[in-house]
Design a protein around this motif. Structure first.
Motif, short mmCIF file in Angstrom:
data_model
loop_
_atom_site.label_atom_id
_atom_site.label_comp_id
_atom_site.label_asym_id
_atom_site.label_seq_id
_atom_site.Cartn_x
_atom_site.Cartn_y
_atom_site.Cartn_z
N LYS A 1 13.02 4.52 -9.70
CA LYS A 1 11.68 4.76 -10.53
C LYS A 1 10.95 3.82 -11.15
CE LYS A 1 10.92 9.15 -11.29
NZ LYS A 1 10.73 10.43 -11.99
N GLU A 2 11.80 3.16 -12.15
CA GLU A 2 11.40 2.27 -13.04
C GLU A 2 10.96 0.94 -12.29
OE1 GLU A 2 9.83 -0.18 -16.27
OE2 GLU A 2 10.06 2.13 -15.97
N ALA A 3 11.79 0.54 -11.44
CA ALA A 3 11.35 -0.58 -10.47
C ALA A 3 10.18 -0.41 -9.61
CB ALA A 3 12.60 -0.79 -9.38
N LEU A 4 9.77 1.08 -9.03
CA LEU A 4 8.69 1.30 -8.61
C LEU A 4 7.39 1.26 -9.54
CD1 LEU A 4 6.87 2.22 -6.25
CD2 LEU A 4 7.38 4.50 -6.81
N PHE B 1 13.50 5.48 -4.35
CA PHE B 1 12.63 5.45 -3.24
C PHE B 1 13.15 4.31 -2.33
CE2 PHE B 1 10.61 6.68 -7.26
CZ PHE B 1 9.72 7.85 -6.82
N LEU B 2 13.45 4.90 -1.05
CA LEU B 2 14.01 3.94 0.05
C LEU B 2 12.84 3.70 0.91
CD1 LEU B 2 16.42 3.26 1.79
CD2 LEU B 2 16.51 5.43 2.98
N GLY C 1 14.64 -6.43 4.57
CA GLY C 1 13.82 -5.44 4.69
C GLY C 1 14.51 -4.45 5.84
N GLY C 2 14.94 -5.09 6.72
CA GLY C 2 15.46 -4.24 8.13
C GLY C 2 16.58 -3.30 7.83
N ALA C 3 17.39 -3.54 6.66
CA ALA C 3 18.61 -2.89 6.39
C ALA C 3 18.02 -1.75 5.39
CB ALA C 3 19.58 -3.67 5.50
N GLY C 4 16.91 -1.92 4.96
CA GLY C 4 16.38 -0.83 4.03
C GLY C 4 16.58 -1.28 2.66
N TYR C 5 15.82 -0.96 1.77
CA TYR C 5 16.01 -1.06 0.28
C TYR C 5 15.62 0.01 -0.47
CZ TYR C 5 11.36 -3.34 0.87
OH TYR C 5 9.91 -3.59 1.13
N VAL C 6 16.15 0.01 -1.82
CA VAL C 6 15.99 1.41 -2.45
C VAL C 6 15.36 0.66 -3.91
CG1 VAL C 6 17.04 3.34 -3.75
CG2 VAL C 6 17.60 2.55 -1.50
N ARG D 1 0.88 -1.02 -0.02
CA ARG D 1 0.00 -0.07 0.10
C ARG D 1 0.80 1.30 0.04
NH1 ARG D 1 -3.45 -2.95 -1.96
NH2 ARG D 1 -4.97 -4.03 -0.69
N ALA D 2 1.77 1.24 0.75
CA ALA D 2 2.87 2.37 0.73
C ALA D 2 3.44 2.60 -0.66
CB ALA D 2 4.20 2.08 1.81
N LEU D 3 3.90 1.71 -1.03
CA LEU D 3 4.33 1.79 -2.55
C LEU D 3 3.57 2.16 -3.67
CD1 LEU D 3 7.09 -0.95 -2.48
CD2 LEU D 3 7.63 1.41 -2.26
N GLN D 4 2.29 1.60 -3.49
CA GLN D 4 1.28 2.37 -4.47
C GLN D 4 1.02 3.59 -4.24
OE1 GLN D 4 -1.58 -0.92 -3.16
NE2 GLN D 4 -1.17 -2.11 -5.27
#
Length: 257
Positions: free
Chosen positions: A123-126, A71-72, A115-120, A55-58
């Motif tokens: 724009k195209e991946a999103l 987008f991190l 997920g805990g370390a954070g991922y990026v 939902r956040a990425l949408q």
């Protein structure tokens, strides 16, 4: 990623430290508050974490796609050195389907990012992630958020990037520094070292000089890392790392990622 019960104990400390170095920060929650937080149509709880991420990425795709190139996703107990992240990202094209972080090996053929370390996501991946759920190519098949997102990345042909530095040292970390920098006596390897996509390194050479993130960093530790990152300097020390010399080497490494 946060929730109502963490705003005072965690999230306000992210806002007061590394969050100030971002171009824009969105605090994703299940309720809207004056903090401010974005209300997502999802319940709190670890079993709902992947739904929350979806939902956040949408939401970001709908409202903020043109506001950034990268987008991190980070948790409210992650610390990020934003300038080091920007340096890594500066060598890549956000219009290519790219995905980066601490790469784990099991379950997904090309691996997935912790997920805990954070991922990026580029724009195209999103775009591809959102498209995957629109077409049904990606589904909520597991509550294990980072692994499930990694499966969608593989399905949508998003390429994982090797984020190690020119000496093979990691930049994203799913645990605090003490889990890596201290060389332990012989023992069964902890799960996160078994999961590592690349050969794990313990001791002083574990971590890059240009570290991006550590996980399980709470209130006081956020401020400690902020001070150590932006204020502590040894008098007379000449920095031995030369970023301009590493670009060509890193690019050659990353092409094979």
């Amino acid at each position: 990623m946060t929730g109502p019960k963490n705003l005072e104990s965690r999230t306000k400390h992210v806002k007061a430290t590394w969050g100030k170095h971002c171009h824009k920060v969105l605090y994703m929650s299940s309720v809207k508050t004056d903090f401010p937080t974005v209300e997502l149509n999802v319940s709190e709880g670890r079993e709902n974490l992947y739904w929350k991420t979806i939902r956040a990425l949408q939401y970001i795709h709908q409202h903020h796609l043109d506001g950034a190139n990268w987008f991190l996703k980070a948790d409210d107990d992650t610390y990020v050195v934003v300038e080091n992240l920007k340096y890594i990202l500066s060598k890549f094209d956000p219009e290519k389907p790219l995905y980066m972080g601490r790469r784990f090996r099991p379950f997904i053929s090309q691996g997935y990012m912790s997920g805990g370390a954070g991922y990026v996501l580029s724009k195209e991946a999103l775009r591809r992630f959102v498209k995957g759920f629109h077409t049904g190519e990606c589904t909520h098949f597991s509550t294990i958020e980072d692994m499930a997102l990694g499966k969608c990345m593989e399905t949508m042909k998003v390429e994982p990037v090797d984020t190690r530095d020119m000496k093979g040292r990691q930049t994203f970390h799913p645990y605090p520094l003490d889990h890596y920098v201290i060389r332990r006596q012989r023992r069964p390897r902890p799960w996160h070292m078994i999961y590592d996509y690349y050969p794990p390194i313990e001791g002083p050479n574990c971590c890059s000089d240009l570290v991006v993130s550590f996980h399980y960093i709470y209130a006081v530790q956020q401020y400690m890392l902020e001070y150590l990152t932006y204020h502590l300097r040894p008098y007379g020390y000449i920095y031995r790392f030369r970023p301009d010399e590493s670009v060509e080497v890193d690019n050659k490494t990353n092409k094979g990622a």
